[in-house]
Design a protein around this motif. Structure first.
Motif, short mmCIF file in Angstrom:
data_model
loop_
_atom_site.label_atom_id
_atom_site.label_comp_id
_atom_site.label_asym_id
_atom_site.label_seq_id
_atom_site.Cartn_x
_atom_site.Cartn_y
_atom_site.Cartn_z
N CYS A 426 33.61 35.25 17.69
CA CYS A 426 34.87 35.14 16.95
C CYS A 426 35.16 33.70 16.55
N ILE A 427 35.48 33.52 15.27
CA ILE A 427 36.03 32.25 14.80
C ILE A 427 37.53 32.33 15.06
N ASP A 428 38.04 31.50 15.95
CA ASP A 428 39.43 31.63 16.34
C ASP A 428 40.10 30.26 16.34
N VAL A 429 41.34 30.22 16.74
CA VAL A 429 42.12 28.99 16.83
C VAL A 429 42.87 29.00 18.15
N ASP A 430 42.69 27.97 18.95
CA ASP A 430 43.43 27.84 20.20
C ASP A 430 44.80 27.24 19.92
N GLU A 431 45.82 27.92 20.38
CA GLU A 431 47.19 27.46 20.17
C GLU A 431 47.56 26.44 21.24
N ASN A 432 47.48 25.17 20.89
CA ASN A 432 47.80 24.11 21.85
C ASN A 432 49.30 24.02 22.13
N GLU A 433 50.10 24.39 21.15
CA GLU A 433 51.55 24.39 21.29
C GLU A 433 52.10 25.72 20.78
N PRO A 434 53.13 26.26 21.39
CA PRO A 434 53.72 27.53 20.90
C PRO A 434 54.14 27.41 19.45
N GLY A 435 53.82 28.44 18.69
CA GLY A 435 54.22 28.46 17.29
C GLY A 435 53.31 27.72 16.35
N SER A 436 52.15 27.22 16.83
CA SER A 436 51.26 26.44 15.97
C SER A 436 50.30 27.32 15.17
N THR A 437 50.28 28.63 15.45
CA THR A 437 49.45 29.54 14.68
C THR A 437 50.29 30.73 14.22
N SER A 438 49.81 31.40 13.20
CA SER A 438 50.47 32.62 12.72
C SER A 438 49.42 33.52 12.08
N ILE A 439 49.68 34.81 12.08
CA ILE A 439 48.75 35.77 11.51
C ILE A 439 49.44 36.51 10.37
N VAL A 440 48.75 36.60 9.22
CA VAL A 440 49.29 37.31 8.06
C VAL A 440 48.23 38.29 7.57
N PRO A 441 48.65 39.39 6.94
CA PRO A 441 47.68 40.33 6.38
C PRO A 441 46.82 39.67 5.31
N PHE A 442 45.54 39.98 5.30
CA PHE A 442 44.62 39.42 4.30
C PHE A 442 45.11 39.75 2.89
N SER A 443 45.62 40.95 2.71
CA SER A 443 46.07 41.38 1.38
C SER A 443 47.23 40.56 0.86
N ASP A 444 48.01 39.93 1.75
CA ASP A 444 49.10 39.07 1.30
C ASP A 444 48.57 37.83 0.58
N LEU A 445 47.36 37.42 0.92
CA LEU A 445 46.76 36.24 0.30
C LEU A 445 45.86 36.60 -0.88
N LEU A 446 45.02 37.62 -0.69
CA LEU A 446 43.97 37.87 -1.67
C LEU A 446 43.88 39.33 -2.10
N GLY A 447 44.98 40.06 -1.97
CA GLY A 447 45.03 41.42 -2.51
C GLY A 447 43.90 42.30 -2.02
N ASN A 448 43.28 43.02 -2.95
CA ASN A 448 42.20 43.94 -2.59
C ASN A 448 40.83 43.35 -2.91
N LEU A 449 40.66 42.09 -2.63
CA LEU A 449 39.39 41.41 -2.91
C LEU A 449 38.22 42.09 -2.21
N GLU A 450 38.43 42.52 -0.95
CA GLU A 450 37.33 43.15 -0.22
C GLU A 450 36.92 44.46 -0.87
N GLU A 451 37.88 45.26 -1.33
CA GLU A 451 37.57 46.51 -2.00
C GLU A 451 36.81 46.24 -3.30
#
Length: 461
Positions: A426-451
């Motif tokens: 897994c390519i991941d991100v370690d959260e060194n401080e609370p609130g330093s990461t966030s997760i959003v749906p892929f489609s919010d950024l790039l629509g149906n690019l994968e399809e």
């Protein structure tokens, strides 16, 4: 003093004062180039190292693009990434492996390698331009990819996506090695060709023996920290291409809109080279700084899944990079594959370049234990999502997923550290401080690019 003398003195002082105001303005105005040079682009006289970035104003995020899979079309996304300057840790897995490799090199060997590249560079400066085998057509521009049977599905899908969904009119060259593409593979690419004859299929077979190895010496195969790799094929394609301005894209790297705009970026017009960052810094302990005679800088590594280069302007650092890649046994012990051979060739020869300031975010899925990234999202010059590089989708479990890009993990690079979890791939991100990461749906950024990419992967003989 007489009144007349005082009047003359006042006039002289007034002219001097006015000149001090107007003259600098006129000099500055006259000296301006036709294309504005962004303040975050390094000049030839600047000290080498990180490119300092002036944050741009955030744009409101619009609706992400929806790809019409029946009638190819695209409305580019303008979603903006965070452009905070990146402070990331070292790649501890590569660094540990690299240290064990470097211990095997004697001081004489290290000094010999340094002298060899410097001697080669001196010869480069005797060349007024690219030698004939590598000389491009002046003013030409296009896309270059390398392709093989192992990654043919990705290569084929991305060619169709660029030409049929994005409807790009840029010419393309697809390079392959002897026996790396089957007759069926070649026939499928031929079916995509437009009236101009592109994408054009080009073979390394004759180019390697007659031109490439004669210029850079025979290949000295070496191990990377993830086994043997054929990274030098990227340099062969770049130097062998007929294009002067080249956008190189890895076969497993998906661009989200027509790449023609990249050649119009002020950053490219004014530097002739645009690079993208990797998720780790170049280790201070690497011998690469000493060998290439580059003072240490706290800077990020380079991710070479995409490169934008004017090879007429920067043929010397490009040829130096090819020289280093022929010596894999040594240089791949100092840097992680081919990617930083570009960076250090540019740095060693004091060549200008622009490094994209936005860090690569992690696109992937959640297996029920948290985010597991399998791809990098790389940004454009304004921080908008542009490439999705499927660096971790080549093997299980990611290669078996029906959908690989469900979510994106964004992060504040000042307060979080990208990492790679080997146990889960897994390519991941370690959260060194609370609130330093966030997760959003892929489609919010790039629509149906994968399809859209899956649609393009359908192969009909």
């Amino acid at each position: 003093m007489s009144t007349k003398f005082i009047q003359i003195l006042s006039l002289v002082l007034g002219v001097v004062a006015l000149t001090g105001i107007i003259l600098p303005f006129l000099v500055n105005y006259i000296s301006q180039p036709s294309v504005p040079i962004p303040s975050n682009i390094r000049s030839e006289t600047e000290d080498i190292g990180m490119v300092h970035v002036v944050p741009r104003e955030s744009l409101p995020p619009p609706t992400p693009p929806i790809f019409d899979l029946s009638v190819p079309s695209l409305t580019p996304s303008k979603t903006i990434f965070n452009e905070t300057l990146i402070r990331r840790g070292s790649d501890i897995f590569f660094d540990n492996w690299s240290r064990s490799q470097m211990l095997a090199f004697s001081s004489d060997r290290i000094e010999s390698e340094r002298r060899d590249w410097e001697t080669f560079s001196h010869k480069l400066y005797e060349l007024p331009s690219l030698p004939e085998p590598f000389a491009p057509k002046p003013g030409s521009k296009g896309i270059v990819m390398t392709c093989c049977s192992r990654y043919f599905q990705s290569c084929f899908a991305n060619i169709k996506l660029i030409t049929q969904v994005h409807q790009s009119r840029l010419p393309m060259e697809i390079w392959y090695g002897d026996g790396e593409l089957s007759e069926r593979d070649l026939r499928l690419i031929d079916q995509i060709q437009d009236v101009t004859g592109y994408p054009r299929i080009r073979s390394f077979e004759n180019f390697i023996g007659s031109h490439y190895e004669n210029s850079f010496g025979p290949l000295q195969p070496g191990q990377t920290n993830v086994g043997p790799k054929g990274f030098q094929s990227k340099l062969m394609a770049l130097l062998g291409s007929s294009f002067e301005s080249i956008l190189y894209i890895d076969a497993d790297n998906t661009i989200s809109r027509d790449p023609a705009e990249l050649f119009q970026w002020p950053e490219f017009i004014n530097t002739g080279a645009v690079f993208w960052p990797d998720q780790y810094k170049v280790s201070e302990g690497s011998l690469i700084w000493e060998v290439m005679q580059v003072p240490y800088k706290d800077m990020w590594s380079q991710e070479s899944g995409q490169l934008l280069i004017n090879k007429t302007l920067w043929f010397r650092p490009l040829m130096l990079s090819a020289f280093l890649n022929q010596r894999q046994e040594f240089y791949y012990s100092l840097v992680n594959g081919d990617k930083d051979t570009f960076l250090f060739s540019w740095l060693a020869l004091r060549a200008r370049f622009y490094m994209i300031s936005t860090p690569p975010w992690s696109a992937g899925v959640d297996y029920g234990t948290g985010h597991c990234g399998n791809s990098f999202i790389q940004a454009d010059n304004q921080g908008r999502p542009l490439f999705v590089h499927a660096v971790g989708c080549k093997q299980p479990p990611h290669s078996l997923l029906p959908k690989k890009w469900m979510q994106v993990k964004k992060y504040d690079p000042e307060r979080a550290t990208p990492t790679y979890k080997w146990q889960k791939a897994c390519i991941d991100v370690d959260e060194n401080e609370p609130g330093s990461t966030s997760i959003v749906p892929f489609s919010d950024l790039l629509g149906n690019l994968e399809e859209a990419l899956e649609f393009c992967a359908e192969q009909n003989d």
